[in-house]
Motif scaffolding. Sequence first.
Motif, PDB file in Angstrom:
ATOM      1  N   LEU A  21     -15.828 -50.518  31.993  1.00  0.00           N
ATOM      2  CA  LEU A  21     -15.896 -49.059  32.002  1.00  0.00           C
ATOM      3  C   LEU A  21     -15.189 -48.470  33.220  1.00  0.00           C
ATOM      4  CD1 LEU A  21     -19.510 -48.364  30.722  1.00  0.00           C
ATOM      5  CD2 LEU A  21     -17.369 -48.227  29.468  1.00  0.00           C
ATOM      6  N   HIS A  22     -15.161 -49.209  34.327  1.00  0.00           N
ATOM      7  CA  HIS A  22     -14.476 -48.718  35.527  1.00  0.00           C
ATOM      8  C   HIS A  22     -12.963 -48.662  35.320  1.00  0.00           C
ATOM      9  CE1 HIS A  22     -18.028 -48.452  37.981  1.00  0.00           C
ATOM     10  NE2 HIS A  22     -18.347 -49.697  37.689  1.00  0.00           N
ATOM     11  N   THR A  23     -12.459 -49.395  34.353  1.00  0.00           N
ATOM     12  CA  THR A  23     -11.017 -49.396  34.105  1.00  0.00           C
ATOM     13  C   THR A  23     -10.587 -48.259  33.179  1.00  0.00           C
ATOM     14  OG1 THR A  23     -11.142 -50.879  32.199  1.00  0.00           O
ATOM     15  CG2 THR A  23     -10.933 -51.909  34.376  1.00  0.00           C
ATOM     16  N   PHE A  69     -17.574 -44.371  24.922  1.00  0.00           N
ATOM     17  CA  PHE A  69     -17.681 -42.917  24.940  1.00  0.00           C
ATOM     18  C   PHE A  69     -17.407 -42.408  26.352  1.00  0.00           C
ATOM     19  CE2 PHE A  69     -20.151 -44.118  21.301  1.00  0.00           C
ATOM     20  CZ  PHE A  69     -19.988 -43.086  20.393  1.00  0.00           C
ATOM     21  N   VAL A  70     -16.755 -41.236  26.442  1.00  0.00           N
ATOM     22  CA  VAL A  70     -16.528 -40.573  27.724  1.00  0.00           C
ATOM     23  C   VAL A  70     -16.958 -39.118  27.547  1.00  0.00           C
ATOM     24  CG1 VAL A  70     -14.862 -39.961  29.506  1.00  0.00           C
ATOM     25  CG2 VAL A  70     -14.584 -42.103  28.243  1.00  0.00           C
ATOM     26  N   TRP A  78     -19.918 -44.674  28.684  1.00  0.00           N
ATOM     27  CA  TRP A  78     -20.912 -45.622  28.197  1.00  0.00           C
ATOM     28  C   TRP A  78     -20.428 -46.268  26.915  1.00  0.00           C
ATOM     29  CZ3 TRP A  78     -21.389 -40.365  27.489  1.00  0.00           C
ATOM     30  CH2 TRP A  78     -21.649 -39.900  26.214  1.00  0.00           C
ATOM     31  N   VAL A  79     -21.075 -47.374  26.572  1.00  0.00           N
ATOM     32  CA  VAL A  79     -20.745 -48.114  25.352  1.00  0.00           C
ATOM     33  C   VAL A  79     -21.832 -47.814  24.337  1.00  0.00           C
ATOM     34  CG1 VAL A  79     -20.435 -50.390  24.345  1.00  0.00           C
ATOM     35  CG2 VAL A  79     -19.570 -49.917  26.630  1.00  0.00           C
ATOM     36  N   GLY A  80     -21.385 -47.481  23.132  1.00  0.00           N
ATOM     37  CA  GLY A  80     -22.352 -47.143  22.084  1.00  0.00           C
ATOM     38  C   GLY A  80     -22.216 -48.027  20.885  1.00  0.00           C
TER      39      GLY A  80
END
Length: 80
Positions: A21-23, A69-70, A78-80
Amino acid sequence: ALPISSLVYRNRIKKEVGNVLHTVPAAVADDPTLPRSHNANCAMCGHNEAVFFQSDASIIGSDSLALIFVCCNCAHKWVG
């Protein structure tokens, strides 16, 4: 007796989702070509609009695709 195995070494590489997610750049929230969800619920600000896209399974170390998701308000990911 233990079963005999021909396996000598196994190198399992698995990236953690948080590192992936940091990428993801926060600017993707402004990308007009990405689909938007108006039913998202951001854990950081409570906003309900977010852009989303499918991640490559090899990136998150999974056999299935996940949606990233952003938030369009605060750029929380986050990842959904």
